[in-house]
Design an enzyme around this catalytic site. Structure first.
Site, PDB file in Angstrom:
ATOM      1  CB  THR A 159       0.333  -9.744 -11.347  1.00  0.00           C
ATOM      2  OG1 THR A 159       0.361  -8.308 -11.276  1.00  0.00           O
ATOM      3  CG2 THR A 159       1.355 -10.316 -10.370  1.00  0.00           C
ATOM      4  NE  ARG A 160      -6.903 -10.519 -13.543  1.00  0.00           N
ATOM      5  CZ  ARG A 160      -6.760 -11.479 -12.651  1.00  0.00           C
ATOM      6  NH1 ARG A 160      -6.061 -12.553 -12.950  1.00  0.00           N
ATOM      7  NH2 ARG A 160      -7.317 -11.390 -11.454  1.00  0.00           N
TER       8      ARG A 160
ATOM      9  CG  ASP B 265       1.583   0.353  -9.241  1.00  0.00           C
ATOM     10  OD1 ASP B 265       1.668   0.566  -8.010  1.00  0.00           O
ATOM     11  OD2 ASP B 265       0.509   0.041  -9.793  1.00  0.00           O
TER      12      ASP B 265
ATOM     13  CG  ASP C 285      -2.014   1.015   1.168  1.00  0.00           C
ATOM     14  OD1 ASP C 285      -1.789   2.096   0.576  1.00  0.00           O
ATOM     15  OD2 ASP C 285      -3.102   0.749   1.684  1.00  0.00           O
TER      16      ASP C 285
ATOM     17  CD  GLU D 206       4.269  -5.918 -12.745  1.00  0.00           C
ATOM     18  OE1 GLU D 206       5.372  -5.434 -13.039  1.00  0.00           O
ATOM     19  OE2 GLU D 206       4.130  -7.009 -12.168  1.00  0.00           O
TER      20      GLU D 206
END
Length: 284
Positions: free
Chosen positions: A261-262, A224, A188, A264
């Site tokens: 990952t999906r 990100d 987070d 990402e």
């Protein structure tokens, strides 16, 4: 590595209709296991699964870097929590030191992953490196069930799922030099300035983690959120117990062992920048 590990979960069991007069919405029958949709007041959500607050009030109240999320649990996830938690789950209560060799049933190196979401990337990494044990910690109940489901469906005996506060696990339940790696992927970012103190990657956390990582162990972070990435780089670079493995002292390319990952991929499609940080625990 099988693409099927990207599925949100393994096949789900069927639900039988409610019986008149039972007061239940329905009961699932899976290999002799029944999981009720509703429960009486005060009854645990998953009697054989993870506790709602394993550490309770045994430890000091402090600012935490996470917020428990209690989103909907699917039938397959609920079944996995009931069946597999006694075998592959660990409630982080802070009351005893964990024997990792006993927990996994072998002496293979152990990597701690803090925050695994729905567990798809964790399952892929476990499948790609069966000689490394992964202790994956989160407080998200659906994700815990989903990772257990994936581990069971794909025969991943090198995954264990921890429930609770990773700080208590590190501080109270692991021996010095117990870990061969630490992964913190997409924590987070707590973007508001007044919440920056809640971010996990802080000097105090790194000092604690260093005591549980063997010399040479890899600390791998990814985010990100670019302002958080810059803070991570600054804090890690300044810490005496860690050394940047990137030759230029900056961010590292995404290593092959960390799956894309999906979520990402969706972020990258929107122009998000993902930064990886690879730091090694220095020799004492």
């Amino acid at each position: 590595m099988s693409d099927s590990l990207n599925a949100s979960e393994a096949p789900q069991p069927a639900t039988t209709p409610a019986q008149p007069g039972t007061g239940e919405e329905g009961v699932r029958h899976v290999a002799g296991v029944s999981v009720r949709h509703t429960r009486a007041k005060g009854e645990p959500r998953f009697p054989d699964g993870p506790k709602a607050d394993p550490a309770g009030s045994h430890f000091e109240r402090r600012i935490r870097s996470f917020q428990p999320r209690r989103s909907r649990v699917t039938a397959g996830q609920a079944d996995a929590l009931q069946r597999l938690w006694p075998k592959w789950g660990l409630d982080i209560d802070g009351q005893s030191v964990v024997d990792l060799a006993e927990l996994f049933g072998n002496d293979n190196p152990v990597v701690l992953e803090i925050g695994f979401g729905m567990g798809e990337a964790t399952a892929q990494m476990a499948a790609g490196d069966p000689g490394t044990n992964i202790l994956a910690v989160d407080v998200h109940t659906p994700g815990q069930g989903n990772l257990l489901n994936l581990a069971d469906h794909h025969g991943l005996g090198n995954v264990r799922v921890g429930n609770g506060d990773a700080i208590i696990l590190l501080r109270e339940m692991l021996e010095p030099d117990a870990l061969d790696g630490l992964r913190v992927y997409f924590p987070d970012p707590w973007p508001k300035k007044r919440h920056h103190k809640r971010r996990l990657i802080q000097p105090e956390f790194l000092s604690l983690a260093a005591t549980r990582l063997r010399p040479g162990a890899l600390l791998h972070c990814a985010t990100d959120w670019e302002p958080y990435a810059e803070q991570m780089l600054e804090v890690l670079t300044a810490h005496p117990d860690f050394e940047n493995t990137a030759p230029d002292g900056g961010f590292a390319p995404r290593p092959e062992f960390r799956p894309l990952t999906r979520f990402e991929g969706q972020g990258l499609d929107k122009g998000h920048v993902v930064n990886d940080l690879l730091f090694s625990r220095v020799q004492r």
